[in-house]
Design a protein around this motif. Structure first.
Motif, PDB file in Angstrom:
ATOM      1  N   TYR A  22      36.707   9.461   3.960  1.00  0.00           N
ATOM      2  CA  TYR A  22      38.028   9.719   4.539  1.00  0.00           C
ATOM      3  C   TYR A  22      38.876   8.451   4.624  1.00  0.00           C
ATOM      4  O   TYR A  22      40.116   8.532   4.650  1.00  0.00           O
ATOM      5  N   ASN A  23      38.246   7.287   4.649  1.00  0.00           N
ATOM      6  CA  ASN A  23      39.015   6.046   4.602  1.00  0.00           C
ATOM      7  C   ASN A  23      39.734   5.901   3.270  1.00  0.00           C
ATOM      8  O   ASN A  23      40.905   5.503   3.226  1.00  0.00           O
TER       9      ASN A  23
ATOM     10  N   LEU B  22      43.820   5.938   2.903  1.00  0.00           N
ATOM     11  CA  LEU B  22      44.510   4.803   2.290  1.00  0.00           C
ATOM     12  C   LEU B  22      45.332   5.231   1.074  1.00  0.00           C
ATOM     13  O   LEU B  22      46.520   4.890   0.964  1.00  0.00           O
ATOM     14  N   VAL B  23      44.708   5.968   0.175  1.00  0.00           N
ATOM     15  CA  VAL B  23      45.396   6.383  -1.049  1.00  0.00           C
ATOM     16  C   VAL B  23      46.594   7.268  -0.733  1.00  0.00           C
ATOM     17  O   VAL B  23      47.687   7.104  -1.302  1.00  0.00           O
TER      18      VAL B  23
ATOM     19  N   TYR C 181      45.681  -0.187   7.614  1.00  0.00           N
ATOM     20  CA  TYR C 181      46.407   0.556   6.581  1.00  0.00           C
ATOM     21  C   TYR C 181      47.816   0.909   7.051  1.00  0.00           C
ATOM     22  O   TYR C 181      48.798   0.690   6.350  1.00  0.00           O
ATOM     23  N   VAL C 182      47.894   1.490   8.257  1.00  0.00           N
ATOM     24  CA  VAL C 182      49.186   1.950   8.760  1.00  0.00           C
ATOM     25  C   VAL C 182      50.127   0.774   9.000  1.00  0.00           C
ATOM     26  O   VAL C 182      51.310   0.830   8.652  1.00  0.00           O
ATOM     27  N   THR C 183      49.611  -0.298   9.600  1.00  0.00           N
ATOM     28  CA  THR C 183      50.455  -1.462   9.913  1.00  0.00           C
ATOM     29  C   THR C 183      51.015  -2.098   8.653  1.00  0.00           C
ATOM     30  O   THR C 183      52.213  -2.409   8.570  1.00  0.00           O
TER      31      THR C 183
ATOM     32  N   SER D  55      42.525  13.670   5.435  1.00  0.00           N
ATOM     33  CA  SER D  55      41.262  13.092   5.908  1.00  0.00           C
ATOM     34  C   SER D  55      40.458  14.118   6.697  1.00  0.00           C
ATOM     35  O   SER D  55      39.224  14.166   6.612  1.00  0.00           O
ATOM     36  N   LEU D  56      41.148  14.941   7.456  1.00  0.00           N
ATOM     37  CA  LEU D  56      40.510  16.014   8.226  1.00  0.00           C
ATOM     38  C   LEU D  56      39.804  16.997   7.295  1.00  0.00           C
ATOM     39  O   LEU D  56      38.643  17.372   7.531  1.00  0.00           O
TER      40      LEU D  56
END
Length: 422
Positions: A159-160, A164-165, A39-41, A180-181
Motif C-alpha cells: 500500500y505504500n 506514492l504512485v 510523500y504528502v509533504t 491503498s484501502l
C-alpha cells in the motif's frame, strides 16, 4: 488454501525466527507512518500535509478503539476462554464504533468538509490494521507469529507503493487513501484469512454475552490505550483549533519519531508476551520479578541510545526527509522523544498489569494523567507554542509511568506470603 499457505502453516520456526519476522513486519509498519507523511509533504506541500496530519491523528485515536487492547488479553488467553470467533465478532462490532467515532470527533474539532472526508476515509483504511492485529494475535497464540510478520511486509510495502504512485499521478490525497484501502483489504482476504480458517473454527455469530464479557475484561486495558492516544492528541487538537495547518504539519513531523520509538520497543517486547504470561502462571514470583526488572533495564538502555542518536542526528535527518526547515524545533523534538521513551515503558507496564489481572488500576492512572494534561494544555501552548505542546505530552506520560511503578510495587508487596507459585 494454496501451497504457499500450507508451507507457512507447517513450517517449524524458532523463537528467534518468529521474533525476526515479526520485528521486520512491525518495523515496516512503524516506517510506513513516517513515509506516508513524507510523500504528502513533498508531493502536495505543507498545507495538504496538515490535512493528512489531523486525519492521521484522529485515525490513531479510532485505531485504539478498533484494537480495544484485545491483543494483550487474547495472547495471554492460554486456556482459550474465548474462541477466535468471539474475538472476530467483537472486532466487527468495534469497526462500526470506529466509523461513528470518526464522524463525532471530526465534528468536535469543527473540521472543514474536505478534512472530514479525508479523516473518514483514513479511519476506514486503518480498520485493516484492526483485523491484521486480530489475525496476528491468533498466529502468536499458535506459535506462528512469523506469519503475521510476513503479512505485514506484503501489505504495508504494497500500500505504500500504491499510495506514492497514486499521489504522483493523480495529486489527490483522498484517492490515494482509497486505493491503498482496496489493496489492504485484498491482501488480508487472500493471504491471512485462508490460514486463519485453517487454524480456527470460524462462526459468523454475535454472542452478546461473550462480546459483553470481552468488553468488560478488556475495557481497563483499552481505556489506558485510548487515554494515552487522547493525551497525545490533546496538543494536536489545540493546534488545530488555534493555529493553521502548516504548524500542525511541523508538530506532526517532530512528533512522528517519538511514536516510532514506542513501536520499535514494542516489536522487541511483544514476542516475549507469551513468555511473561507463562512465567507468571507457572514460574516463581522471584523469577517473574527478575524478568520484569530485565525488561525495564532493556527499555532504559534502548531509551538512552535512542535519545543520544536523536540529539545528534534527529533534526538534520528530519529536514532531509521532509524537505522543510526544522532548525527552531530541536527543544520540542527532544521533549517529544523523551515522552516517546516513557510511552514505551508504560506499554510494557500495561501488559504486566494485564498478566497479573490488575487491569482496573490502569484506568485510575490514565484518568489522572488525562485530566492533568487537559488542564495544562492551554496555558502551555499559549505561552510556549510547540514546546508547550510537547511538554504537555511528556508530563502526562511521566505521571503515568511513576504511578505504574508505585502501584506495581504495592501489588507485589501485598502478595508477599499470600501466593505460592511453585
Amino acid at each position: 488454501m494454496s501451497k504457499v499457505h500450507n508451507i507457512l502453516l507447517n513450517k517449524k520456526v524458532s523463537l528467534k525466527e518468529n521474533t525476526l519476522w515479526y520485528t521486520l513486519g512491525t518495523l515496516c509498519s512503524s516506517c510506513s507512518n513516517v513515509l506516508l507523511m513524507i510523500y504528502v509533504t513533498r508531493i502536495l506541500g505543507v498545507d495538504q500535509a496538515g490535512v493528512f496530519s489531523i486525519a492521521y491523528s484522529i485515525a490513531q485515536l479510532m485505531l485504539t478503539i478498533g484494537w480495544f487492547s484485545t491483543r494483550q488479553f487474547q495472547v495471554s488467553d492460554i486456556d482459550e476462554e474465548y474462541s477466535f470467533s468471539d474475538y472476530l465478532a467483537f472486532k466487527l462490532f468495534l469497526s462500526i464504533v470506529v466509523i461513528v467515532g470518526a464522524f463525532v470527533y471530526s465534528g468536535y474539532l469543527n473540521l472543514s468538509p474536505i478534512k472530514k472526508i479525508v479523516t473518514l476515509a483514513y479511519c476506514i483504511f486503518i480498520l485493516c490494521d484492526v483485523f491484521a492485529d486480530l489475525f496476528s494475535s491468533r498466529f502468536q497464540q499458535m506459535d506462528k507469529l512469523f506469519i503475521s510478520g510476513i503479512s505485514y511486509l506484503i501489505r504495508i510495502i504494497g500500500y505504500n507503493v500504491i499510495f506514492l504512485v497514486s499521489l504522483i499521478v493523480f495529486k489527490n490525497l483522498l484517492l490515494s487513501i482509497l486505493l491503498s484501502l482496496i489493496y489492504s483489504c485484498v491482501e488480508l482476504l487472500f493471504f491471512d484469512v485462508p490460514m486463519i480458517k485453517s487454524l480456527s473454527v470460524i462462526k459468523l455469530e454475535f454472542p452478546i454475552k461473550k462480546i459483553g464479557s470481552l468488553f468488560i475484561k478488556c475495557f481497563p486495558l483499552f481505556i489506558g490505550s485510548f487515554i494515552t492516544t487522547f493525551i497525545i492528541n490533546i496538543p494536536k487538537n489545540a493546534i488545530e483549533m488555534n493555529f493553521n495547518s502548516s504548524l500542525q504539519t511541523y508538530y506532526n513531523i517532530i512528533f512522528m519519531p517519538s511514536s516510532i520509538v514506542n513501536m520499535f520497543c514494542m516489536f522487541v517486547f511483544v514476542p516475549l508476551y507469551t513468555n511473561i504470561a507463562t512465567v507468571w502462571h507457572k514460574g516463581t514470583k522471584k523469577v517473574f520479578l527478575s524478568l520484569v526488572l530485565k525488561l525495564m533495564l532493556v527499555c532504559l538502555g534502548l531509551s538512552v541510545l535512542i535519545l543520544a542518536g536523536s540529539y545528534l542526528l534527529g533534526i538534520p535527518f528530519l529536514q532531509i526527509l521532509y524537505g522543510v526547515d526544522l532548525s527552531g524545533y530541536k527543544t520540542a523534538f527532544m521533549i517529544l522523544m523523551c515522552a516517546g521513551c516513557m510511552t514505551s515503558f508504560n506499554s510494557i507496564m500495561i501488559y504486566i498489569f494485564t498478566v497479573i489481572r490488575k487491569q482496573k488500576l490502569i484506568l485510575f492512572v490514565y484518568i489522572i494523567a488525562m485530566a492533568l494534561c487537559q488542564i495544562l494544555i492551554n496555558p502551555l501552548i499559549q505561552n510556549l507554542n510547540l514546546i508547550g505542546a510537547s511538554l504537555d505530552y511528556l508530563i502526562g506520560m511521566t505521571v503515568v509511568g511513576v504511578l505504574f511503578l508505585i502501584l506495581f510495587a504495592v501489588v507485589m508487596f501485598k502478595q508477599k506470603g499470600e501466593v505460592e507459585y511453585e
